[in-house]
Motif scaffolding. Sequence first.
Motif, PDB file in Angstrom:
ATOM      1  N   SER A   1       0.735  -1.135  -0.106  1.00  0.00           N
ATOM      2  CA  SER A   1       0.046  -0.006   0.006  1.00  0.00           C
ATOM      3  C   SER A   1       0.928   1.397  -0.006  1.00  0.00           C
ATOM      4  O   SER A   1       0.308   2.189  -0.554  1.00  0.00           O
ATOM      5  CB  SER A   1      -0.979  -0.109   1.219  1.00  0.00           C
ATOM      6  N   GLU A   2       2.159   1.217   0.627  1.00  0.00           N
ATOM      7  CA  GLU A   2       2.849   2.378   0.612  1.00  0.00           C
ATOM      8  C   GLU A   2       3.697   2.584  -0.552  1.00  0.00           C
ATOM      9  O   GLU A   2       4.392   3.507  -0.767  1.00  0.00           O
ATOM     10  CB  GLU A   2       4.024   2.428   1.767  1.00  0.00           C
ATOM     11  N   SER A   3       3.462   1.594  -1.567  1.00  0.00           N
ATOM     12  CA  SER A   3       4.525   1.693  -2.818  1.00  0.00           C
ATOM     13  C   SER A   3       4.152   2.850  -3.646  1.00  0.00           C
ATOM     14  O   SER A   3       4.778   3.355  -4.349  1.00  0.00           O
ATOM     15  CB  SER A   3       4.159   0.285  -3.517  1.00  0.00           C
ATOM     16  N   THR A   4       2.945   3.469  -3.527  1.00  0.00           N
ATOM     17  CA  THR A   4       2.463   4.674  -4.109  1.00  0.00           C
ATOM     18  C   THR A   4       2.933   5.785  -3.465  1.00  0.00           C
ATOM     19  O   THR A   4       2.598   6.913  -4.259  1.00  0.00           O
ATOM     20  CB  THR A   4       0.981   4.670  -4.530  1.00  0.00           C
TER      21      THR A   4
ATOM     22  N   ALA B   1       7.879   4.707   1.003  1.00  0.00           N
ATOM     23  CA  ALA B   1       7.730   3.329   0.465  1.00  0.00           C
ATOM     24  C   ALA B   1       9.035   2.549   0.749  1.00  0.00           C
ATOM     25  O   ALA B   1       8.850   1.084   1.112  1.00  0.00           O
ATOM     26  CB  ALA B   1       7.841   3.358  -1.301  1.00  0.00           C
ATOM     27  N   LYS B   2      10.129   3.175   0.725  1.00  0.00           N
ATOM     28  CA  LYS B   2      11.382   2.418   0.888  1.00  0.00           C
ATOM     29  C   LYS B   2      11.386   1.870   2.449  1.00  0.00           C
ATOM     30  O   LYS B   2      11.970   0.801   2.800  1.00  0.00           O
ATOM     31  CB  LYS B   2      12.543   3.306   0.739  1.00  0.00           C
ATOM     32  N   GLU B   3      10.890   2.709   3.509  1.00  0.00           N
ATOM     33  CA  GLU B   3      10.938   2.201   4.902  1.00  0.00           C
ATOM     34  C   GLU B   3      10.094   1.192   5.031  1.00  0.00           C
ATOM     35  O   GLU B   3      10.253  -0.008   5.761  1.00  0.00           O
ATOM     36  CB  GLU B   3      10.375   3.436   5.719  1.00  0.00           C
ATOM     37  N   ALA B   4       8.750   1.239   4.203  1.00  0.00           N
ATOM     38  CA  ALA B   4       8.020   0.077   4.362  1.00  0.00           C
ATOM     39  C   ALA B   4       8.252  -1.230   3.713  1.00  0.00           C
ATOM     40  O   ALA B   4       8.018  -2.291   4.708  1.00  0.00           O
ATOM     41  CB  ALA B   4       6.410   0.355   3.642  1.00  0.00           C
TER      42      ALA B   4
END
Length: 253
Positions: free
Chosen positions: A134-137, A143-146
């Motif tokens: 979900s954080e990729s967007t 996104a990197k942390e997730a």
Amino acid sequence: MKEALIDLAIERPSLQDWKFKEAPDVSFIKSHSNIVKEQDQHWERIEKTIISSVFQKKGELGLKGSAKAAPDKPGAVNNPTKNMPNNPAGAASKATMSNETREALPKALNKLFQTHKHCSFQQICQRLREMAVSESTRPKGMAKEAIAAANGVDAPRSELVEMIGQVAIDIHGVYVPKTSYDHPEYDSFRNVVIGLLIVEGANAKLRKATIMEAAKMQLGRDVTPNEYQMVMNDLCTSSGPIWVLKNSSGSSK
């Protein structure tokens, strides 16, 4: 058993046992001999049950001072979700957890537990990966942390359990956050209830009188009605006069 011991003790392979991390608190023992006596009596009641449950041979060890680790038994570990490729959660992994993952995990776990207050280990693994998707967007840094946090699922299980332990407490397979995100001012009473749920076992059934008595003994004060309702409704569900821990779906365990 090893997962339970790792937070409490240090493994000593040369002696084939475990030693508690903390030394006895002599001053507490002297000042509160009544509590020490009660705990000793409680231990005497449950020691034989624990030993017979974990070990086939009675008397194989004494758990008060140290505990010998049971030999590892081979066995497959189920995937936390059907669509998770690579290593299943908890499977042996050659790659230890990276520093990047260690830095990202606590933040991700705190975010996870703000939404899901009761989680099994498998659900934590699943939701860490769902968060990465979900954080990729989101902006690149988020996104990197997730993704880094989700990589913790592929690390050795013991390392992930250790990281989860920084944020949450394992109550017989159900993880709950160490602190209340909604009412941290009630954490002292919350810790009393968590302690009772752990001590009373996987199918703990608590009554108000027992809870209030434990709180009075440990906190040295009476719990307010609002404090009681907030904490109990957060951790448990009630059935008449009985409170039981919510399961990982948020319903009765």
